[in-house]
Scaffold this motif. Structure first.
Motif, mmCIF file in Angstrom:
data_model
loop_
_atom_site.group_PDB
_atom_site.id
_atom_site.type_symbol
_atom_site.label_atom_id
_atom_site.label_comp_id
_atom_site.label_asym_id
_atom_site.label_seq_id
_atom_site.Cartn_x
_atom_site.Cartn_y
_atom_site.Cartn_z
ATOM 1 N N LEU A 236 0.727 -1.278 0.204
ATOM 2 C CA LEU A 236 0.286 0.299 0.015
ATOM 3 C C LEU A 236 0.578 1.035 -0.138
ATOM 4 O O LEU A 236 1.456 1.042 0.767
ATOM 5 C CB LEU A 236 -0.645 0.047 1.507
ATOM 6 C CG LEU A 236 -1.575 1.697 1.391
ATOM 7 C CD1 LEU A 236 -2.953 1.548 0.350
ATOM 8 C CD2 LEU A 236 -2.812 0.731 2.862
ATOM 9 N N ASP A 237 0.556 1.935 -0.807
ATOM 10 C CA ASP A 237 0.487 3.636 -0.923
ATOM 11 C C ASP A 237 0.110 4.431 -1.712
ATOM 12 O O ASP A 237 -0.803 3.772 -2.675
ATOM 13 C CB ASP A 237 2.730 4.063 -1.161
ATOM 14 C CG ASP A 237 2.470 3.304 -2.958
ATOM 15 O OD1 ASP A 237 2.278 3.665 -2.974
ATOM 16 O OD2 ASP A 237 3.540 3.358 -2.977
ATOM 17 N N ILE A 238 -0.136 5.600 -1.699
ATOM 18 C CA ILE A 238 -0.927 6.314 -2.119
ATOM 19 C C ILE A 238 -0.691 8.086 -2.458
ATOM 20 O O ILE A 238 -0.079 8.903 -1.142
ATOM 21 C CB ILE A 238 -2.320 6.525 -1.570
ATOM 22 C CG1 ILE A 238 -3.006 5.609 -0.928
ATOM 23 C CG2 ILE A 238 -3.688 7.495 -2.012
ATOM 24 C CD1 ILE A 238 -4.337 6.188 0.687
ATOM 25 N N ARG A 239 -0.053 7.679 -3.784
ATOM 26 C CA ARG A 239 0.727 9.050 -3.884
ATOM 27 C C ARG A 239 0.219 10.369 -4.775
ATOM 28 O O ARG A 239 -0.993 9.850 -4.626
ATOM 29 C CB ARG A 239 1.723 8.369 -5.388
ATOM 30 C CG ARG A 239 1.062 8.086 -6.310
ATOM 31 C CD ARG A 239 1.784 6.994 -7.507
ATOM 32 N NE ARG A 239 1.736 6.226 -8.969
ATOM 33 C CZ ARG A 239 0.965 5.567 -8.768
ATOM 34 N NH1 ARG A 239 0.539 4.591 -8.088
ATOM 35 N NH2 ARG A 239 0.448 5.463 -10.214
ATOM 36 N N MET A 240 0.484 11.491 -5.019
ATOM 37 C CA MET A 240 -0.319 12.508 -4.824
ATOM 38 C C MET A 240 0.889 13.062 -6.493
ATOM 39 O O MET A 240 1.934 12.734 -5.815
ATOM 40 C CB MET A 240 -0.019 13.352 -3.855
ATOM 41 C CG MET A 240 1.087 13.631 -3.866
ATOM 42 S SD MET A 240 0.112 14.377 -1.736
ATOM 43 C CE MET A 240 0.032 13.258 -0.838
ATOM 44 N N THR A 241 0.240 14.538 -7.340
ATOM 45 C CA THR A 241 1.135 15.196 -7.903
ATOM 46 C C THR A 241 1.907 15.887 -6.832
ATOM 47 O O THR A 241 1.339 16.393 -6.196
ATOM 48 C CB THR A 241 0.088 15.584 -8.819
ATOM 49 O OG1 THR A 241 -0.111 14.765 -9.452
ATOM 50 C CG2 THR A 241 1.069 16.402 -9.615
ATOM 51 N N SER A 278 8.836 5.850 4.614
ATOM 52 C CA SER A 278 9.343 7.497 4.638
ATOM 53 C C SER A 278 9.165 7.882 3.366
ATOM 54 O O SER A 278 9.605 7.137 2.312
ATOM 55 C CB SER A 278 10.704 8.131 5.620
ATOM 56 O OG SER A 278 11.219 8.930 4.990
ATOM 57 N N ASP A 279 8.632 9.302 2.976
ATOM 58 C CA ASP A 279 9.229 9.569 2.272
ATOM 59 C C ASP A 279 9.913 9.214 0.998
ATOM 60 O O ASP A 279 10.367 9.875 -0.474
ATOM 61 C CB ASP A 279 7.776 11.298 1.346
ATOM 62 C CG ASP A 279 6.684 10.456 1.757
ATOM 63 O OD1 ASP A 279 6.664 9.620 1.560
ATOM 64 O OD2 ASP A 279 5.576 11.467 2.200
ATOM 65 N N THR A 287 9.532 5.827 -10.109
ATOM 66 C CA THR A 287 9.076 5.154 -11.584
ATOM 67 C C THR A 287 7.691 6.293 -11.750
ATOM 68 O O THR A 287 7.287 5.718 -12.989
ATOM 69 C CB THR A 287 8.216 4.265 -10.482
ATOM 70 O OG1 THR A 287 8.993 3.324 -9.818
ATOM 71 C CG2 THR A 287 7.093 3.358 -11.671
ATOM 72 N N PHE A 288 6.954 6.861 -11.149
ATOM 73 C CA PHE A 288 5.682 8.131 -11.528
ATOM 74 C C PHE A 288 6.250 9.341 -11.407
ATOM 75 O O PHE A 288 6.367 9.852 -10.022
ATOM 76 C CB PHE A 288 5.129 7.650 -10.519
ATOM 77 C CG PHE A 288 4.423 6.007 -10.887
ATOM 78 C CD1 PHE A 288 3.614 5.556 -11.531
ATOM 79 C CD2 PHE A 288 4.475 5.161 -9.666
ATOM 80 C CE1 PHE A 288 3.496 4.256 -11.829
ATOM 81 C CE2 PHE A 288 4.495 4.531 -9.629
ATOM 82 C CZ PHE A 288 3.794 3.017 -10.872
ATOM 83 N N SER A 289 6.725 10.079 -12.949
ATOM 84 C CA SER A 289 7.842 10.713 -12.347
ATOM 85 C C SER A 289 6.733 12.126 -11.954
ATOM 86 O O SER A 289 5.665 12.541 -12.587
ATOM 87 C CB SER A 289 8.214 11.151 -14.397
ATOM 88 O OG SER A 289 8.732 12.373 -14.140
ATOM 89 N N GLY A 290 6.313 13.176 -11.035
ATOM 90 C CA GLY A 290 6.190 14.487 -10.609
ATOM 91 C C GLY A 290 5.385 13.571 -9.711
ATOM 92 O O GLY A 290 4.198 14.727 -8.993
ATOM 93 N N SER A 291 5.561 12.213 -9.217
ATOM 94 C CA SER A 291 4.756 11.939 -8.265
ATOM 95 C C SER A 291 5.039 11.730 -6.717
ATOM 96 O O SER A 291 6.623 11.345 -6.946
ATOM 97 C CB SER A 291 2.967 10.528 -8.908
ATOM 98 O OG SER A 291 2.003 10.866 -9.581
ATOM 99 N N GLY A 292 4.721 11.114 -5.995
ATOM 100 C CA GLY A 292 5.734 11.066 -4.749
ATOM 101 C C GLY A 292 4.817 11.530 -3.754
ATOM 102 O O GLY A 292 3.341 11.592 -3.283
ATOM 103 N N ALA A 293 5.466 12.071 -1.963
ATOM 104 C CA ALA A 293 4.194 11.837 -0.867
ATOM 105 C C ALA A 293 4.093 11.098 -0.341
ATOM 106 O O ALA A 293 2.581 11.448 -0.122
ATOM 107 C CB ALA A 293 3.929 13.686 -1.112
ATOM 108 N N ALA A 294 3.771 9.442 -0.634
ATOM 109 C CA ALA A 294 3.072 7.959 -0.736
ATOM 110 C C ALA A 294 3.151 7.752 0.117
ATOM 111 O O ALA A 294 1.972 6.799 0.497
ATOM 112 C CB ALA A 294 3.188 7.985 -1.811
ATOM 113 N N LEU A 295 3.241 7.321 1.095
ATOM 114 C CA LEU A 295 3.593 7.472 1.930
ATOM 115 C C LEU A 295 2.988 8.230 3.917
ATOM 116 O O LEU A 295 2.413 9.088 3.499
ATOM 117 C CB LEU A 295 5.458 6.353 2.718
ATOM 118 C CG LEU A 295 5.561 5.426 1.520
ATOM 119 C CD1 LEU A 295 7.076 5.226 1.697
ATOM 120 C CD2 LEU A 295 5.209 4.374 1.859
#
Ligand code: XIL
Length: 314
Positions: A236-241, A278-279, A287-295
């Motif tokens: 599980l992770d939930i990424r954002m732009t 941790s992010d 892997t998903f360019s421009g996305s992150g902060a998923a944790l």
């Protein structure tokens, strides 16, 4: 205590976990959070084929051993990940063209990796990502040479190598109804009828903040559990732009609550594993360019609103 793991156990589940490996556990802040909050670890990379058997019959297990020893000495369950996968696969395997050789290679690989840790692994992800999103089988050396029988071969070999581990099939995009969930149900139904040793289905759950499927994700999870197998959210992770902001972080928190609760409300769902702590170290930005902060913790190891959301979902 009030840890994520303790709360999961208090509602009758097996664990709340995270991926880890020598690299991330060498960061004292990361390690301290795994020790305090998590009850299960998945090797992020160290048990994959390209890490464990780069050349045929030559096993390099020091990073995997590190993870197993760390987990054992800290009392954490281990989800072994993963024995047969088309990705992070050495080219000597991809080059095999005959069925007898590939069968032996799969069996020897599983014996070498799963056999080494027999009795120490709670769950094994025996096969990973065998389907396309439409439910057809993914093209890989395994499917091209052996057809879907590579799955039967892998599960039987895993059972022989480690009779006490619970054996899982794992995939992503099982969060919404459709061809992939239907194909997974059909496959495991066939495997069960054929007497193939399989115990569970892992739903990776790599999600996107405010994706429309999240409020309904308990429905496909229930469909998977209706096979009679156990299920788990395994990555599980939930990424954002990027960049993150307060609104996105609040929405992510609510999404984490929904995702964790999807497991809690499913009787056969045994646990939730986040794909990192941790992010700072998440695979997402690479892997998903421009996305992150998923944790659940930010780059500076501060708890995010998502931590509160995940806790509220248990
Ligand atoms: C990812 C790791 O997090 C990265 O470090 C690595 O570079 C690529 O693999 N599905 C899986 C995991 O089953 O093994 C993947 O892990 C993420 C997607």
């Amino acid at each position: 205590t009030g840890s994520l793991d303790a709360k999961m156990k208090s509602v009758g589940r097996e664990y709340f976990g995270t991926c880890a490996d020598r690299n991330t556990l060498s960061d004292a802040a990361y390690e301290a959070i795994v020790i305090a909050e998590y009850g299960q670890v998945t090797p992020e990379n160290s048990m994959k084929w390209d890490a464990t058997e780069k050349s045929r019959g030559v096993f390099s297990m020091s990073d995997a051993d590190y993870l197993v020893d760390w987990a054992t000495s800290h009392g954490k369950l281990i989800r072994g990940h993963t024995l047969v996968w088309h990705s992070q696969l050495p080219s000597w395997v991809s080059a095999i063209t005959d069925a007898a050789t590939l069968t032996t290679v799969i069996q020897d690989h599983i014996k070498g990796v799963a056999g080494r840790y027999a009795g120490k692994i709670h769950h094994w992800d025996v096969v990973n990502e065998v389907f396309n999103d439409d439910g057809t089988f993914r093209t890989s050396v395994f499917y091209n040479v052996l057809g879907e029988s590579f799955i039967d071969i892998a599960f039987r070999a895993a059972k022989a190598a480690d009779p006490t581990a619970k054996l899982y099939i794992n995939d992503y995009n099982l969060d919404y109804a459709g061809g992939k969930v239907n194909a997974m149900v059909a496959l495991v139904t066939r495997l069960i009828a054929a007497g193939v040793p399989i115990d569970g289905i892992g739903s990776q759950a790599h999600l996107i903040v405010n994706n429309g499927a999240i409020p309904y994700m308990h429905q496909p999870l229930a469909a998977l559990a209706a096979t009679g197998l156990k299920v788990a959210l395994t990555e599980l992770d939930i990424r954002m732009t990027l960049p993150s902001d307060a609104t996105k972080l609040a929405d992510q928190s609510s999404n984490y609550q929904t995702a964790v609760y999807a497991c809690k409300r499913t009787a056969n769902c045994v646990g939730v594993t986040t794909w990192g702590v941790s992010d700072k170290y998440s695979w997402v930005p690479d892997t998903f360019s421009g996305s992150g902060a998923a944790l659940l913790w930010d780059e500076n190891f501060a708890k995010k609103p998502a931590y509160t959301g995940a806790t509220a979902g248990i």
